[in-house]
Design a protein around this motif. Structure first.
Motif, PDB file in Angstrom:
ATOM      1  N   THR A 180       0.732  -1.094  -0.313  1.00 47.04           N
ATOM      2  CA  THR A 180      -0.531   0.426  -0.023  1.00 47.04           C
ATOM      3  C   THR A 180       0.446   1.250   0.417  1.00 47.04           C
ATOM      4  OG1 THR A 180      -2.023  -1.106   1.454  1.00 47.04           O
ATOM      5  CG2 THR A 180      -1.796   0.530   1.518  1.00 47.04           C
ATOM      6  N   THR A 181       1.373   1.487   0.392  1.00 45.51           N
ATOM      7  CA  THR A 181       2.829   2.384   1.011  1.00 45.51           C
ATOM      8  C   THR A 181       3.251   2.405  -0.490  1.00 45.51           C
ATOM      9  OG1 THR A 181       4.358   0.971   1.762  1.00 45.51           O
ATOM     10  CG2 THR A 181       2.869   2.649   3.461  1.00 45.51           C
ATOM     11  N   ALA A 182       3.889   1.717  -1.544  1.00 40.95           N
ATOM     12  CA  ALA A 182       4.127   1.642  -2.424  1.00 40.95           C
ATOM     13  C   ALA A 182       3.573   2.078  -3.441  1.00 40.95           C
ATOM     14  CB  ALA A 182       4.723   0.499  -3.161  1.00 40.95           C
ATOM     15  N   THR A 183       2.176   1.593  -3.243  1.00 43.35           N
ATOM     16  CA  THR A 183       1.459   2.249  -4.420  1.00 43.35           C
ATOM     17  C   THR A 183       1.159   3.419  -4.180  1.00 43.35           C
ATOM     18  OG1 THR A 183       0.386  -0.059  -4.707  1.00 43.35           O
ATOM     19  CG2 THR A 183      -1.502   2.135  -5.248  1.00 43.35           C
ATOM     20  N   ALA A 184       0.817   3.664  -2.703  1.00 40.51           N
ATOM     21  CA  ALA A 184       0.408   5.522  -2.960  1.00 40.51           C
ATOM     22  C   ALA A 184       0.921   6.456  -3.289  1.00 40.51           C
ATOM     23  CB  ALA A 184       0.652   5.774  -1.368  1.00 40.51           C
ATOM     24  N   ASN A 185       2.844   6.203  -2.525  1.00 45.99           N
ATOM     25  CA  ASN A 185       4.114   6.591  -3.057  1.00 45.99           C
ATOM     26  C   ASN A 185       4.599   6.294  -4.420  1.00 45.99           C
ATOM     27  OD1 ASN A 185       4.717   7.763  -0.429  1.00 45.99           O
ATOM     28  ND2 ASN A 185       4.648   6.381   0.760  1.00 45.99           N
ATOM     29  N   LEU A 186       4.570   5.538  -5.448  1.00 44.04           N
ATOM     30  CA  LEU A 186       4.732   5.948  -6.827  1.00 44.04           C
ATOM     31  C   LEU A 186       3.303   6.561  -7.255  1.00 44.04           C
ATOM     32  CD1 LEU A 186       5.729   1.978  -7.487  1.00 44.04           C
ATOM     33  CD2 LEU A 186       7.297   4.132  -7.825  1.00 44.04           C
ATOM     34  N   ALA A 187       2.578   6.600  -6.782  1.00 45.81           N
ATOM     35  CA  ALA A 187       1.450   7.300  -7.138  1.00 45.81           C
ATOM     36  C   ALA A 187       1.354   8.952  -7.177  1.00 45.81           C
ATOM     37  CB  ALA A 187       0.540   6.499  -6.961  1.00 45.81           C
ATOM     38  N   ALA A 188       1.633   8.949  -6.031  1.00 46.38           N
ATOM     39  CA  ALA A 188       2.635  11.396  -5.666  1.00 46.38           C
ATOM     40  C   ALA A 188       3.471  11.052  -6.695  1.00 46.38           C
ATOM     41  CB  ALA A 188       2.822  10.878  -4.399  1.00 46.38           C
ATOM     42  N   ALA A 189       4.670   9.949  -6.801  1.00 48.61           N
ATOM     43  CA  ALA A 189       5.721  10.105  -7.608  1.00 48.61           C
ATOM     44  C   ALA A 189       5.393  10.877  -8.948  1.00 48.61           C
ATOM     45  CB  ALA A 189       7.353   9.275  -7.238  1.00 48.61           C
ATOM     46  N   SER A 217      -6.059   7.788   2.274  1.00 46.17           N
ATOM     47  CA  SER A 217      -6.062   8.924   1.584  1.00 46.17           C
ATOM     48  C   SER A 217      -6.877   9.972   2.676  1.00 46.17           C
ATOM     49  CB  SER A 217      -6.669   8.556  -0.034  1.00 46.17           C
ATOM     50  OG  SER A 217      -5.433   7.768  -0.570  1.00 46.17           O
ATOM     51  N   GLY A 218      -7.544   9.461   3.688  1.00 48.06           N
ATOM     52  CA  GLY A 218      -8.333  10.150   4.510  1.00 48.06           C
ATOM     53  C   GLY A 218     -10.127  10.149   3.917  1.00 48.06           C
ATOM     54  N   LEU A 219      -9.874   9.079   3.233  1.00 46.20           N
ATOM     55  CA  LEU A 219     -11.256   8.636   2.342  1.00 46.20           C
ATOM     56  C   LEU A 219     -11.836   7.445   3.600  1.00 46.20           C
ATOM     57  CD1 LEU A 219     -11.432   8.891  -1.114  1.00 46.20           C
ATOM     58  CD2 LEU A 219     -11.578  10.977   0.295  1.00 46.20           C
ATOM     59  N   LYS A 220     -13.867   8.646   3.708  1.00 48.40           N
ATOM     60  CA  LYS A 220     -14.726   7.162   4.412  1.00 48.40           C
ATOM     61  C   LYS A 220     -15.865   6.729   3.110  1.00 48.40           C
ATOM     62  CE  LYS A 220     -13.141   8.585   8.838  1.00 48.40           C
ATOM     63  NZ  LYS A 220     -12.881   8.671  10.073  1.00 48.40           N
ATOM     64  N   SER A 253      -0.644  10.714   9.073  1.00 47.74           N
ATOM     65  CA  SER A 253      -0.677  12.021   8.611  1.00 47.74           C
ATOM     66  C   SER A 253      -1.963  11.875   7.539  1.00 47.74           C
ATOM     67  CB  SER A 253       0.410  12.800   8.832  1.00 47.74           C
ATOM     68  OG  SER A 253       0.608  12.642  10.119  1.00 47.74           O
ATOM     69  N   ASN A 254      -2.137  10.673   7.136  1.00 48.02           N
ATOM     70  CA  ASN A 254      -3.084  10.137   5.221  1.00 48.02           C
ATOM     71  C   ASN A 254      -1.933  11.102   5.001  1.00 48.02           C
ATOM     72  OD1 ASN A 254      -4.472   8.734   6.959  1.00 48.02           O
ATOM     73  ND2 ASN A 254      -6.134  10.318   7.650  1.00 48.02           N
ATOM     74  N   LEU A 255      -0.659  10.844   4.455  1.00 52.13           N
ATOM     75  CA  LEU A 255       0.089  11.614   3.389  1.00 52.13           C
ATOM     76  C   LEU A 255       0.962  11.050   2.865  1.00 52.13           C
ATOM     77  CD1 LEU A 255       0.548  15.260   5.815  1.00 52.13           C
ATOM     78  CD2 LEU A 255      -0.964  14.562   3.369  1.00 52.13           C
ATOM     79  N   ASP A 256       0.950  10.975   1.724  1.00 49.09           N
ATOM     80  CA  ASP A 256       1.941  10.849   0.593  1.00 49.09           C
ATOM     81  C   ASP A 256       3.637  11.100   1.648  1.00 49.09           C
ATOM     82  OD1 ASP A 256       3.459  12.409  -1.494  1.00 49.09           O
ATOM     83  OD2 ASP A 256       1.084  12.959  -1.718  1.00 49.09           O
ATOM     84  N   VAL A 257       4.761  10.405   1.238  1.00 48.93           N
ATOM     85  CA  VAL A 257       6.161  10.793   2.076  1.00 48.93           C
ATOM     86  C   VAL A 257       6.487  12.367   0.861  1.00 48.93           C
ATOM     87  CG1 VAL A 257       7.323   9.543   0.282  1.00 48.93           C
ATOM     88  CG2 VAL A 257       7.451  10.382   2.195  1.00 48.93           C
ATOM     89  N   PHE A 258       5.707  12.980  -0.204  1.00 44.16           N
ATOM     90  CA  PHE A 258       6.154  13.795  -0.923  1.00 44.16           C
ATOM     91  C   PHE A 258       5.166  14.586  -0.248  1.00 44.16           C
ATOM     92  CE2 PHE A 258       7.065  10.586  -3.981  1.00 44.16           C
ATOM     93  CZ  PHE A 258       8.624  10.970  -4.333  1.00 44.16           C
ATOM     94  N   SER A 259       3.833  14.873  -0.115  1.00 42.95           N
ATOM     95  CA  SER A 259       3.604  15.806   0.687  1.00 42.95           C
ATOM     96  C   SER A 259       4.106  15.784   2.411  1.00 42.95           C
ATOM     97  CB  SER A 259       1.762  15.426   0.888  1.00 42.95           C
ATOM     98  OG  SER A 259       1.177  15.242  -0.538  1.00 42.95           O
ATOM     99  N   PHE A 260       4.631  14.929   3.146  1.00 46.91           N
ATOM    100  CA  PHE A 260       4.777  14.734   4.774  1.00 46.91           C
ATOM    101  C   PHE A 260       6.156  15.356   4.122  1.00 46.91           C
ATOM    102  CE2 PHE A 260       6.372  13.250   8.115  1.00 46.91           C
ATOM    103  CZ  PHE A 260       5.152  13.986   8.958  1.00 46.91           C
TER     104      PHE A 260
END
Length: 256
Positions: A16-25, A48-51, A222-229
């Motif tokens: 999941t973290t790989a997916t989120a951070n590669l997408a953010a990249a 992603s902070g969604l419910k 913090s519901n953030l990808d590493v690039f945002s954080f």
């Protein structure tokens, strides 16, 4: 563009973290990626902070034939996400492993022109080899395999090799790349695992090593990808390098 299934048959390897951070990249490079959360645990959605309600997620696609494009949510970091819900766990009971059911996602992506657009697609898979994961593998062009720097994660990658060999035997070859995640420089186990992965996978093992990173972990909290954080952190640098390597090697195609 390329449809990438992020998969390992062992949980807890950082899919999941790989997916989120590669997408953010990708988003930071102007590629407007689409991420699909295909795990009933819905960790990518939560990160992603969604419910969302079940009807607003990929569950609705499988259960009610909702259009994929109607389920897309745009995130603040310019990543587009089709979220998941725990009800997705019912899909493995509702559908069979028939070719028709397993091709449902692939056909919908083609019909909605998601598979032929300029949009790279990342599918965050669950570790169980059921209808959901097989649907992702059928829809994907390639498979990206995160392996944490521990021995059990290598076993999961080996199991996936058998699965991909089975698909190849049926005329459904899926190239794969393996990368080491949560690597600790100089740690004996990390070094042994990296050496073994290099020996086992050769050119299919990424040179980029994604290190254990506090910024990645705190970003998740913090519901953030590493690039945002923490855009200047080592974690952000590692995922930038990983994306560069995947593009430069031709594993991810940029442009039609």
């Amino acid at each position: 563009m390329t449809i990438i299934a992020v998969f390992n048959q062992k949980g807890g390897v950082g899919k999941t973290t790989a997916t989120a951070n590669l997408a953010a990249a990708m988003a930071r490079n102007g590629l407007a990626p689409l991420a699909i959360d295909l795990d009933p645990q819905a960790h990518l959605t939560a990160m992603s902070g969604l419910k969302p309600l079940a009807k607003e997620t990929i569950y609705s696609f499988f259960h009610e034939d909702a259009a994929l494009s109607d389920l897309v949510k745009q995130l603040p970091n310019q990543v587009n996400l089709i979220p998941a819900h725990m009800e997705l766990a019912r899909v493995d009971m509702l559908l069979t492993q028939s070719r028709r059911d397993l091709r449902k996602l692939k056909i919908a992506m083609a019909d909605e022109m998601l598979s032929s657009s300029d949009t790279p697609v990342l599918i965050d898979c669950c570790p169980m080899l059921g209808v959901l994961s097989l649907s992702a593998l059928m829809a994907a062009d390639v498979v990206l395999v995160p392996v944490t720097a521990e021995y059990l994660a290598m076993n999961g990658a080996a199991q996936l090799d058998q699965t991909l060999s089975g698909l190849t035997a049926k005329g459904l070859h899926r190239p794969r790349k393996v990368f080491i995640n949560r690597y600790q420089r100089g740690h004996p186990t990390s070094e042994k695992v990296a050496h073994e992965l290099t020996r086992r996978y050769g050119k299919d093992f990424c040179r980029t090593r994604v290190c254990e990173s506090q910024s990645v972990l705190e970003g998740v909290g913090s519901n953030l990808d590493v690039f945002s954080f923490a855009p200047d952190s080592e974690g952000a640098e590692d995922f930038s390098y990983l994306l560069d390597e995947l593009v430069e090697s031709g594993f991810i195609r940029v442009g039609k």
